[in-house]
Design an enzyme around this catalytic site. Sequence first.
Site, PDB file in Angstrom:
ATOM      1  N   SER A  42       0.829  -1.199   0.000  1.00 21.50           N
ATOM      2  CA  SER A  42       0.000   0.000   0.000  1.00 21.50           C
ATOM      3  C   SER A  42       0.861   1.245   0.000  1.00 21.50           C
ATOM      4  CB  SER A  42      -0.904   0.012   1.238  1.00 21.50           C
ATOM      5  OG  SER A  42      -1.571   1.252   1.355  1.00 21.50           O
ATOM      6  N   LYS A  81      31.867  -2.557   1.178  1.00 24.17           N
ATOM      7  CA  LYS A  81      32.049  -2.523   2.630  1.00 24.17           C
ATOM      8  C   LYS A  81      32.955  -3.674   3.045  1.00 24.17           C
ATOM      9  CE  LYS A  81      29.458  -3.024   6.969  1.00 24.17           C
ATOM     10  NZ  LYS A  81      28.122  -3.232   7.581  1.00 24.17           N
ATOM     11  N   GLU A 350      25.351  -4.167  13.928  1.00 29.11           N
ATOM     12  CA  GLU A 350      26.205  -5.027  13.100  1.00 29.11           C
ATOM     13  C   GLU A 350      25.565  -5.323  11.733  1.00 29.11           C
ATOM     14  OE1 GLU A 350      29.204  -6.302  13.161  1.00 29.11           O
ATOM     15  OE2 GLU A 350      29.944  -5.889  15.174  1.00 29.11           O
TER      16      GLU A 350
END
Length: 517
Positions: A42, A81, A350
């Site tokens: 929605s 990363k 984390e």
Amino acid sequence: MGNPGKISHLVIVGGGTAGWMSAAFFSKVFTPQQMKITLVESAEIGTVGVGEATIPPITFFNEVVGVDEGRMLAATEGSFKLGIEFVGWGDPAGRYMHPFGNYGTPMDGVSFHAYWLRARKHGYKAELHEFSLSDLAAKAGKFDWRSEDPRDPRSAMAHAYHFDASLYAKLLREVAEERGVRRLERTIRGVTLDPLDGTIAALALDDGETLAGDFFIDCSGFRALLIGGALGVGYDDWSNYLPADRAVAVPSARYEDPIPYTRAIADKAGWRWRIPLRHRTGNGYVYVSDHIGDDEAADVLLASLAREHPDNKVLADPRFLRFATGRRKASRFKNCAAIGLSSGFLEPLESTSIHLIQHGLIKLAGSFPLAKDDPAAAGIYNRIMGEEMEQIRDFLIYHYHANGRVGEPLWDRLRHMPVPDSLREKMELFRTRGATIFPNQTIFQEPNWLAIMIGQSGEPEAYDPLADLMDERLLAERLHHLRVACHQAAARMPSHARALERFAVDSRKATADAPAA
């Protein structure tokens, strides 16, 4: 998967990251002939959508769903990363890296860090981080891909991504719809249960349509519309261990090349994150509302950005989130599985939120029901997910409990709080003998625990005595070789910016080569 039996219509409730990861994944597991998949979302209901950092298993998930790394990075403004830097958690003036990948290499079947600890007891000066290529590369702003050659120091590396979670969901929506997933933009007004067995029979939509299904995935976020609302599965609150209950997030403009790691900076009432993307930086403050108000938390966050750099321009108003850490008493019940925030929430320290989505999906596929109500498969699934969340919980608690921020009320309380027996056992094993291989290890394994335990508690009292079996001169030679090899490999790596440019060039070329509409 073979014949899915009586389950022929899978209904996913909610879009966002969890919903579209579910749709992309199961549209790969099942063909359209095996399984009809419908996703209901929605526009009236927003998504949390601040998660921008991941951990290495995301690379496997992307491979499974068929999303190329270059396409993903280009579509999500992503960067690489190599770990998370923790600032001010142990020593308030110190910092350490939780790098992805391994430290050194095992020797004669004994963990590398046991040899390093033996050498340190005899005056060896090299720090543990010098044996992690991911750590060295991250701090130098370098990046390279893991090598499959075990002789190459890069074979010990692993990487994940920073990306815009809303753009990631958009990409996976494209993938899912290309495979035949049907999307309905509707608001759910009610849920009908089967009066005979209590399973979910259908959803009542705002346009008057009734959407029947065989199995339902609840990706409705904290509302837990199906698993909590319709089926009444309760919630185990873990805020006594992880008391942070609020977060404020704000994006800022990019003013430098993105670094290949996330920062988690301890503050008086919690911690602040910094996540570098290609087009902007994600910033936030996770805090305990008993120790700071919302307005003050926003002021602290904005002031930190101003101190960091004069060009740290804020791009939007601060956005606030409320949450309670914990998990559903069952992630799967009757003919419903909760994926994402509906199954529980462990704060983003984390970067495990997206991991728990993909882990839940992979384990759900492996125990997919043969009938609407399959209690044996549900039981296995709930045990697996329960263990995963408890292991992550313990890992997160350790950061708070092992803090060195003496004299600050919140941190003093956390340092002295009771911890789960499962964590207390791990702490004692490390303190007395340097052990970091623990029972039921799931996502966080030996090198992960080693990073945070050394980073926040320092070196243990002892080490594996098997490390004493190696000749002293041979040990010195091997440590020297490994350390030099890591430093040299890091020096040879391209910069993180150069690695990202490779994908930017590929993306621009693909756009230029695309036929005109």
